[in-house]
Design a protein around this motif. Sequence first.
Motif, PDB file in Angstrom:
ATOM      1  N   ALA A 104       0.794  -1.231   0.000  1.00 33.42           N
ATOM      2  CA  ALA A 104       0.000   0.000   0.000  1.00 33.42           C
ATOM      3  C   ALA A 104       0.825   1.279   0.000  1.00 33.42           C
ATOM      4  O   ALA A 104       0.524   2.216  -0.740  1.00 33.42           O
ATOM      5  N   GLY A 105       1.855   1.374   0.844  1.00 37.75           N
ATOM      6  CA  GLY A 105       2.585   2.641   0.982  1.00 37.75           C
ATOM      7  C   GLY A 105       4.031   2.575   0.536  1.00 37.75           C
ATOM      8  O   GLY A 105       4.880   3.287   1.085  1.00 37.75           O
ATOM      9  N   VAL A 106       4.318   1.753  -0.455  1.00 44.76           N
ATOM     10  CA  VAL A 106       5.711   1.563  -0.880  1.00 44.76           C
ATOM     11  C   VAL A 106       6.361   2.848  -1.378  1.00 44.76           C
ATOM     12  O   VAL A 106       7.591   2.981  -1.359  1.00 44.76           O
ATOM     13  N   LEU A 107       5.561   3.808  -1.807  1.00 48.84           N
ATOM     14  CA  LEU A 107       6.110   5.059  -2.335  1.00 48.84           C
ATOM     15  C   LEU A 107       7.070   5.715  -1.348  1.00 48.84           C
ATOM     16  O   LEU A 107       8.073   6.314  -1.758  1.00 48.84           O
ATOM     17  N   PHE A 108       6.813   5.585  -0.052  1.00 42.33           N
ATOM     18  CA  PHE A 108       7.616   6.296   0.937  1.00 42.33           C
ATOM     19  C   PHE A 108       8.958   5.627   1.216  1.00 42.33           C
ATOM     20  O   PHE A 108       9.716   6.083   2.053  1.00 42.33           O
ATOM     21  N   GLY A 109       9.242   4.571   0.492  1.00 40.91           N
ATOM     22  CA  GLY A 109      10.591   4.019   0.464  1.00 40.91           C
ATOM     23  C   GLY A 109      11.386   4.556  -0.711  1.00 40.91           C
ATOM     24  O   GLY A 109      12.369   3.942  -1.153  1.00 40.91           O
ATOM     25  N   TRP A 110      10.980   5.713  -1.194  1.00 44.68           N
ATOM     26  CA  TRP A 110      11.533   6.323  -2.404  1.00 44.68           C
ATOM     27  C   TRP A 110      13.057   6.448  -2.360  1.00 44.68           C
ATOM     28  O   TRP A 110      13.737   6.250  -3.368  1.00 44.68           O
ATOM     29  N   ALA A 111      13.622   6.753  -1.197  1.00 46.36           N
ATOM     30  CA  ALA A 111      15.077   6.953  -1.108  1.00 46.36           C
ATOM     31  C   ALA A 111      15.833   5.698  -1.525  1.00 46.36           C
ATOM     32  O   ALA A 111      16.872   5.785  -2.200  1.00 46.36           O
ATOM     33  N   SER A 112      15.330   4.527  -1.158  1.00 38.74           N
ATOM     34  CA  SER A 112      15.987   3.271  -1.553  1.00 38.74           C
ATOM     35  C   SER A 112      15.905   3.065  -3.053  1.00 38.74           C
ATOM     36  O   SER A 112      16.868   2.611  -3.692  1.00 38.74           O
ATOM     37  N   LEU A 113      14.765   3.409  -3.642  1.00 35.45           N
ATOM     38  CA  LEU A 113      14.596   3.207  -5.084  1.00 35.45           C
ATOM     39  C   LEU A 113      15.440   4.195  -5.877  1.00 35.45           C
ATOM     40  O   LEU A 113      15.975   3.840  -6.942  1.00 35.45           O
TER      41      LEU A 113
END
Length: 504
Positions: free
Chosen positions: A24-33
């Motif tokens: 659901a909220g994977v967007l907030f791992g943006w720094a890793s991506l």
Amino acid sequence: MAGQGLCFHLATLLTGLLECLGFAGVLFGWASLVFVFKTERYFEELCEPSVGLTHNATGLTRNATGLTGNATRQPDCKVQDERFSLIFTLASFTINFMTFPSGYIFDRFKTTVTRLIAIVLYTSATLIIAFTSADTAVLLFLAMPMLSVGGILFLITNLQIGNLFGKHRFTIITLYNGAFDSSSAVFLIIKLLYEQHISLRASFVFISVCSVWHVGRTFLLMPYGHIPYPLPPDYRYGLCPGNGPGQEKKEPVETKKIEQQSQELLSLKDEMPGKQLEAGSFWRYAFSRRFAWHLVWLSVIQLWHYLFIGTLNSLLTTLAGGDRKLVSTYTNAFAITQFFGVLFAPWNGLLMDWLKQKYQKEARKTGSSASMVALSSVVPSLSLTSLLCLGFAVCATVPILPLQYVTFLLQVISRSFLYGGNAAFLTIAFPSEHFGKLFGLVMALSAFVSLLQFPMFTLIKGPLQDNPFYVNVVLVLATLLTLVHPFLVYRECRAQRESSSAAS
């Protein structure tokens, strides 16, 4: 039969928790991506060769270790960083701004249709990311907003599961929101797999294939319509016989409104004594001082979190002196702390529940207004969230790399408290007749405020030459301003209590 029903409800609960935790909220791992995208040379054509010390994008000599020599020959990639920041800005804006239409879709078209829309958006987004390359990186501007909308629809459809568990539903709902925050760790897993030579494409193709599981869960473990509250004794859904489009006709009329915005938010209505507030004009409340200060409170704290997540890779690169191994280590640490949001989120709900019961007992003795008693219970939550954000902001402002471990911890606790406090305040402080509209309004307006993160990032990378100190100081002062909101609410509650005492 009761045992079988409980097992079925638990299966729905656990699979829903897994869905929120994993998607659901994977967007907030943006720094890793972003770390992976940079390794794959996305937008690298925007980098310019450095011609001297003053053009050193990483700020090695000025900001970190005093290195010279090879450090000055590193390319200037501020435009690349700006491009990644813009993608995150648009995606995070979409999450907030689309909350109202997402809630309307859920209310109008019910669970099955809403989840199918979510699956199409989410799967399309992951497939686009899987098959992008450095040459087609611009497609991320389409994929990331689609991913964020699909994720928020997953969350909204799952929050109603709390209604299956009666008096425990608020705990379950806050747990689901914590899982939404913790799902940002998924991009950390993708990063770690990438470092073990598992390609970005393989990871996102796997996530796309998981849509089969989403579809199966939609038809087997979720209702066609909405899960009502209170739950009827003979309520059936999913694999249970007798569930279908006709089941929706058995629901009470009032349950049609439950998911107007988010099941988390409206589920508080039946438990808070403040729901009996006298209704007035919507615009009267929308232009009230109480609503205006709440908007300031939410917008400033949310802006801090979005700016920090969206610029974390650039910040760590600067503080680490361009050392990619060190940047990778701190990026992993940040993503790991995000995972613990699922543990921190319920504590805010427990705090409010405990205070509510405590103040209710006092109200019975003093004859205080039930609405003021309920409003008093959210003051500590509002204040604590502001103080946590202030601590996080101060640590983020100090340019010491090891201190960022503390920043990461305070950030995840503050963020896990933010939305529960927002939900509780809106539910208690305003009549239930206007809750959906006021919630949609505050989220939409805060989304526009969150757009400021991109010009702030551009300012840091441009005129401020990679020195975020002055921007951070302004935001710290703005964070201090958020403490005005709980103070005004407290003063209002105290004045009401004094008025009641004088009257008696």
